[in-house]
Scaffold this active site. Sequence first.
Site, PDB file in Angstrom:
ATOM      1  N   SER A 650      39.821  46.871  41.957  1.00 41.76           N
ATOM      2  CA  SER A 650      38.955  45.923  41.241  1.00 41.76           C
ATOM      3  C   SER A 650      38.791  46.302  39.772  1.00 41.76           C
ATOM      4  CB  SER A 650      37.584  45.849  41.919  1.00 41.76           C
ATOM      5  OG  SER A 650      36.914  47.081  41.858  1.00 41.76           O
ATOM      6  N   LYS A 693      27.655  44.322  41.315  1.00 41.02           N
ATOM      7  CA  LYS A 693      28.277  44.823  40.084  1.00 41.02           C
ATOM      8  C   LYS A 693      27.613  44.204  38.853  1.00 41.02           C
ATOM      9  CE  LYS A 693      32.781  45.870  42.139  1.00 41.02           C
ATOM     10  NZ  LYS A 693      34.215  45.516  42.225  1.00 41.02           N
TER      11      LYS A 693
END
Length: 794
Positions: A650, A693
């Site tokens: 990611s 996040k």
Amino acid sequence: MDKYLVPIKDLRLHISPETLGVKTTQQVLPLKEEVLAQERAIEAIRFGITMPDPHYNIYLSGVSGTGITYIATKFLKEVAKKQPTPPDWSYVYNFQNPDVPKALKLPPGKGRELQKDMDELVTTLRTRIPAVFESEDYQTRSLELHQDFERKRHRLLNALASKAESEGFLLLVSQVSMMVVPAKDGRPMREEEIKALSEEEKRRLEEKREKIQQELNETTKQVRQLERELREKHKELDNEVIYFVVGHSIESLREKYQDIPEALNYLKEVKKDILQNVEMFKAKPETRPGIPAPLENFLKRYQVNVLVDNSLTQGAPVVIETNPTYPNLFGNIEREARFGALVTDFTMIRPGALHRANGGYIVLRICDVLKWFLSWEALKQAIRNQEIKIEDIGVFLGITTRTLKPQPIPLNVKIVLTGDPVFYHLLYTYDEVFPEIFKVKAELDWDIDATSDCYKAYIACLAKFCEEEGLRHLDETGIARVLEYSIELSGDKEKLTLKMREINDILKEANYWAIQTESEFVKAEHVQKAIEEKQHRSSLLQEKTYDLFKRNLLWIETDGAKIGQINGLAIADLGDYTFGYPHRITATVALGKEGVIDIEREAKLGGNIHTKGMMILTSYFKEHFAHNKPLSLEATICFEQSYGMVEGDSASAAELLALLSVIGKVPLFQGIAITGSVSQKGEIQPIGGVNQKIEGFFRICETKGLTGKQGVIIPKRNVRNLMLKEDIIEAVKKGDFSIWAVETIEQAIEIMTGKPAGKLQPDGKYPEGSVFSQVDMALEKMAERAKSFEKEEK
């Protein structure tokens, strides 16, 4: 840049209470089905339990939190209630082979009845029979038999004595023998007198002795016959006495159990054994303290050890074994210390979970079973052989020990293993027996579509749980907030989670807060309070981590621009809680031929997926910049202040941007963090944990001070996953924070640098002033320098 901003309405799905069509869960009919939206799994389970083949056992596969054990138990109990109750099983003494106790199959409830009846019979044997043998009537009849025997014996001996005397002999009778000896003057002749006889007299004496001896032998046979007759008559008398005492009881039992052949055969053997062991009942009891009387030990053989009692069972049994050790599953043979030695008998045989579940179902968690290797191996063996053996672990391992070997009991049970899908795949691949005996896989779904019909079913499920647990019902605001929380857990605005354990926990905790405020119903504020409190209980590490960023012990810049430096985003998974936090990613470049070097991989801190992401970056550079020149660089990428394992791809978009920045000397704005994986073609692909996040970077920016220029770049395909907290949405509304969604790395470059990335022109160049133009020129210069170095070396 504004064209990539995510609209405010897409940052979170808000469910309006008014659109639900219900005021409270109290007005909703509870869900009728056993479980919510698991039709596929239920059909598989139903197929498995109705399939007569014993190898069609079931593996119920589901991720943690979906309530796989609860679902299996709930469904099986509903099915089991309608099925016939299985028989009782008992162990009884084996009169032919005491080391192999017999397994007795009886109708439900009859095992306990037979045990009680045999206990009463034993009580009768213990008390009445010894008393009868000591009674005056028995003693009189016994004496008469002995007197009759003695009269007949004396008659025979007297006749023989007279005959012997007439021939000049005496009959000598002792306790152990009878003999005839020569006589003189009414007394036995002495040896010297016999020696003094002439040879002729000795011969005649011997002839007479032989004749008398023949008659003595015949008399001896007759006396022995009288003794045998006495014993037979005594036995008949004893049997008559015993039958008088217990005959009626045994015949009553035979009549009671006349429709049960196994019980009749057992009672027949009991009667036979009692009559064969009359002397045990006539023995006097032992008087020494601490030593069991012989009769007490002997009478234990007539007890019944009820292994499985289904007298109170309605339908088929459903057993959940949470500690499947070998003895807990298969039973064991207990022992007791006696005179310094361990002894056992059939009354010390104890059942296991398989015995209790026989005729029904047993639910086992695969991770529990695999902890006990012997349990797993023995379970497979039992399924294949269709029998339950109770034996010591040593015997199962092949270690020879002297012990009981109870007859195996036929196994008639459906086994339901519950566990994570990974266990199923591993066992199916590496255990050759597993696919043979667990032929049915039932898979639980972990989410459902967030449609209006599913909303109704979900609300019915909430109503059912409130009813079952005695919780206060939810009002429309509470329902809406729980549905939103379900969507948050699913990680997709178009899905509702089926991890009902977490939903049920929140309902219980929200009910607690509703009680504290004396509210009649659970409202949205109570649900929100429960969610916040649950997060607060688990967020200590998150607070400590954010404090390190606040004090610059973990260094993150949220303003200004830097070359070769960017903020990536990571997830910390604590099991019950996850949170996001930023990572400073830096890149360096030099002339060389090594290509892109991953410091995390070199330090053995990078996982395989992360390594794959790094290799994709190399492929991206080759496609975009190696079409007219070789790549002559050595670039390194590092997660600064990262001391743990780095896994996942990611951060590959952030890593690519850092590489482009350092090669092209293009500064990247530090107030923007990015998450997303990148393909070889530069496409930004979706990732997990997007909400955590974003929140992680927002909290750090909030701590350091929001400037209005900060934000997070996410993959466009992750917009459907956004369920941000209200304070973050409020900051976005005010313009203090931004969320951008991109589809390609080129779009991300534009946001991070304020410059266009640039498209490759027909002449093989990128437009002047674009980021890719600067990178391309830098790589071209590096290639030329590398070429000149090669010439100098030659």
